[in-house]
Design a protein around this motif. Structure first.
Motif, PDB file in Angstrom:
ATOM      1  N   LEU A   1      81.247  66.647  60.412  1.00 16.86           N
ATOM      2  CA  LEU A   1      82.557  66.010  60.607  1.00 16.86           C
ATOM      3  C   LEU A   1      82.445  64.495  60.508  1.00 16.86           C
ATOM      4  O   LEU A   1      83.220  63.847  59.805  1.00 16.86           O
ATOM      5  CB  LEU A   1      83.141  66.413  61.968  1.00 16.86           C
ATOM      6  CG  LEU A   1      84.460  65.710  62.333  1.00 16.86           C
ATOM      7  CD1 LEU A   1      85.566  66.031  61.337  1.00 16.86           C
ATOM      8  CD2 LEU A   1      84.896  66.083  63.747  1.00 16.86           C
ATOM      9  N   SER A   2      81.456  63.923  61.208  1.00 19.43           N
ATOM     10  CA  SER A   2      81.382  62.455  61.193  1.00 19.43           C
ATOM     11  C   SER A   2      81.011  61.940  59.805  1.00 19.43           C
ATOM     12  O   SER A   2      81.531  60.926  59.347  1.00 19.43           O
ATOM     13  CB  SER A   2      80.407  61.936  62.257  1.00 19.43           C
ATOM     14  OG  SER A   2      79.174  62.590  62.155  1.00 19.43           O
ATOM     15  N   ALA A   3      80.136  62.672  59.124  1.00 20.05           N
ATOM     16  CA  ALA A   3      79.771  62.231  57.765  1.00 20.05           C
ATOM     17  C   ALA A   3      80.962  62.368  56.821  1.00 20.05           C
ATOM     18  O   ALA A   3      81.184  61.516  55.960  1.00 20.05           O
ATOM     19  CB  ALA A   3      78.583  63.042  57.251  1.00 20.05           C
TER      20      ALA A   3
ATOM     21  N   TYR B   1      84.054  62.180  57.655  1.00 23.12           N
ATOM     22  CA  TYR B   1      85.008  61.115  57.990  1.00 23.12           C
ATOM     23  C   TYR B   1      84.584  59.799  57.351  1.00 23.12           C
ATOM     24  O   TYR B   1      85.383  59.083  56.773  1.00 23.12           O
ATOM     25  CB  TYR B   1      85.121  60.950  59.508  1.00 23.12           C
ATOM     26  CG  TYR B   1      86.161  59.929  59.905  1.00 23.12           C
ATOM     27  CD1 TYR B   1      87.510  60.257  59.904  1.00 23.12           C
ATOM     28  CD2 TYR B   1      85.797  58.627  60.256  1.00 23.12           C
ATOM     29  CE1 TYR B   1      88.473  59.318  60.230  1.00 23.12           C
ATOM     30  CE2 TYR B   1      86.750  57.680  60.583  1.00 23.12           C
ATOM     31  CZ  TYR B   1      88.086  58.030  60.574  1.00 23.12           C
ATOM     32  OH  TYR B   1      89.033  57.093  60.888  1.00 23.12           O
ATOM     33  N   ARG B   2      83.299  59.513  57.448  1.00 20.96           N
ATOM     34  CA  ARG B   2      82.822  58.247  56.877  1.00 20.96           C
ATOM     35  C   ARG B   2      82.982  58.239  55.365  1.00 20.96           C
ATOM     36  O   ARG B   2      83.314  57.232  54.767  1.00 20.96           O
ATOM     37  CB  ARG B   2      81.363  58.022  57.248  1.00 20.96           C
ATOM     38  CG  ARG B   2      81.243  57.695  58.715  1.00 20.96           C
ATOM     39  CD  ARG B   2      79.823  57.366  59.102  1.00 20.96           C
ATOM     40  NE  ARG B   2      79.796  57.074  60.516  1.00 20.96           N
ATOM     41  CZ  ARG B   2      79.258  57.868  61.425  1.00 20.96           C
ATOM     42  NH1 ARG B   2      78.682  59.000  61.073  1.00 20.96           N
ATOM     43  NH2 ARG B   2      79.293  57.540  62.696  1.00 20.96           N
TER      44      ARG B   2
ATOM     45  N   SER C   1      87.385  59.045  54.822  1.00 16.16           N
ATOM     46  CA  SER C   1      88.514  58.488  55.581  1.00 16.16           C
ATOM     47  C   SER C   1      89.206  57.370  54.800  1.00 16.16           C
ATOM     48  O   SER C   1      90.425  57.214  54.881  1.00 16.16           O
ATOM     49  CB  SER C   1      88.066  57.987  56.960  1.00 16.16           C
ATOM     50  OG  SER C   1      87.037  57.024  56.839  1.00 16.16           O
ATOM     51  N   GLY C   2      88.436  56.604  54.025  1.00 18.46           N
ATOM     52  CA  GLY C   2      89.057  55.544  53.225  1.00 18.46           C
ATOM     53  C   GLY C   2      89.989  56.125  52.177  1.00 18.46           C
ATOM     54  O   GLY C   2      91.092  55.635  51.953  1.00 18.46           O
TER      55      GLY C   2
END
Ligand SMILES: [Zn+2]
Lengths: 212, 222
Positions: A46-48, A50-51, A54-55
């Protein structure tokens, strides 16, 4: 590039050792690696994700909706929905970025619908005729442009610099070759392959939408 | 014989009409015409790109907050994959705007002295020298780089910003040592420790990683 040479570089008063790594050789996950971690429900996925995206999600929402607050709401909705719906994502048969872009389209369309409903309510309140306007949909040219801008930023040099000079500064092939001190043949080859790379990315994204 | 593919791409990007011989061929060859149409479509889109933007940090907090209330999503110490853990540290940078990419900005011959200009010194066994300085251009930071006496070799010169933590670096773009260049610095990068300016010689091998062949280097003041 593991086991890379250690470099000693001066950084302020003390000497620190800088390992020669790039985002890539530090193990920057590929889209496929992120997708696998995501599908397996690992937090890292999830965090990867998002990184990485997300942009793209935020810019797409911002360009479509014209409001940072709404675009941030949509970004939140997209990643929450994607994470909760990860069971329906199959990393073997789809691209996570394209899948997330598809969710973004839907969230933006929902936001348009909410706005339209609010407008209708306001109009009813002042007894204005309801024009019955067709529901607003996401402008596919906006999607295409944001997808290209996102992909272009990920293309490796010298191709990225070459493409940027061609697209942003309208330089001709010979001008680019001269400015960068590269052979004309190299510039030609990078431009063609870069265009194909951007085209493939567009195909993945629009292909995903067609399947939904 | 089909039209040269790189020539088709050039017409598409430069917006020129194909020469008469190619135009003849294109009228009777669906394959070449389709390829040209497709390349033109991509190129037309790419000629008016939006700038990429990042949501505020608060959005990530809101996402984990919303998910935390229903399922366990937590801090990154729960990484199970070492690769991804390392990657996350790097990718965090992308979230801060580095992924947006650096633009090579127009080059001009006159190099005004910049107050923060530093010298770039050759690494052991290398030759060359240079300078790098930060200039503020409408609120954004740009790095003005010049170099001379760089070791010649096949390939091209690439400008990097290496983080003083020794773990991360970002490519700013290709440097023409004759002309020098000005490169957009990703927002917030210097504040995050990306202060070591590094110029490397990169082979044309399609490998985006740093070649480890650094020529000159210097550290921007914090
Ligand atoms: Zn043909």
């Amino acid at each position: 590039m593991t086991g890379a040479a250690l470099w000693r570089v001066s950084a302020g008063p003390a000497w620190v050792t800088v390992r020669a790594v790039t985002s890539k050789d530090a193990g920057d996950p590929t889209a496929a690696e992120i997708a696998t971690a995501f599908a397996e429900g690992r937090d890292a996925g999830l965090s990867a994700a998002y990184r990485r995206w997300s942009g793209l999600v935020f810019t797409l929402a911002l360009r479509s909706l014209g409001s940072r607050a709404d675009a941030e709401d949509v970004t939140q909705q997209v990643f929450v929905a994607a994470w909760r719906g990860r069971g329906t994502f199959d990393p073997d048969h789809g691209d996570l970025g394209a899948w997330i872009t598809g969710i973004t389209r839907h969230c933006i369309a929902d936001r348009f619908a909410v706005r339209q409903r609010d407008v209708r309510k306001a109009e009813a309140a002042v007894r204005l005729a309801d024009g019955g306007a067709a529901p607003q949909v996401v402008d596919e040219a906006v999607v295409d442009r944001v997808v290209i801008a996102d992909e272009l930023a990920r293309i490796d040099d010298p191709r990225r610099t070459i493409l940027r000079l061609a697209f942003y500064e309208d330089r001709t092939h010979p001008q680019i070759a001269e400015q960068l001190g590269l052979p004309l043949g190299t510039v030609k080859s990078h431009i063609r392959r870069g265009l194909l790379q951007l085209r493939d990315r567009l195909r993945e994204v629009s292909g995903d939408d067609a399947r939904r | 014989m089909h039209v040269d593919e790189e020539q088709l791409a050039r017409w598409a990007v430069e917006g020129d009409a194909p020469d008469p011989a190619a135009a003849d061929h294109l009228r009777s060859c669906d394959r070449c015409q389709a390829e040209l149409d497709e390349l033109r479509r991509v190129s037309d889109l790419a000629h008016s790109l939006p700038s990429m933007e990042q949501p505020s940090d608060e959005v990530w907090t809101r996402i984990t907050g919303e998910l935390d209330s229903t399922e366990q999503v937590g801090p990154e110490r729960r990484f199970r994959s070492r690769t991804l853990a390392a990657a996350a540290a790097v990718a965090a940078v992308a979230g801060a705007g580095i992924g947006v990419g650096a633009t090579l900005v127009a080059t001009d011959e006159e190099t005004p002295a910049t107050p923060t200009a530093i010298r770039l010194e050759p690494l052991a066994g290398k030759s060359g020298t240079g300078s790098a300085g930060i200039v503020q251009v409408s609120g954004a930071e740009e790095l003005k780089v010049s170099a001379s006496g760089l070791a010649a070799g096949p390939g091209f010169y690439e400008v990097w910003l290496i983080n003083t933590d020794g773990k991360r670096m970002v490519s700013l773009g290709v440097l023409n040592p004759q002309a020098g260049g000005t490169f957009q610095i990703p927002t917030g990068a210097t504040a995050q420790g990306y202060r070591i300016v590094d110029i490397s010689l990169e082979p044309e091998d399609g490998n985006p990683e740093h070649s480890h062949d650094s020529l000159i280097r210097g550290t921007l003041p914090s």
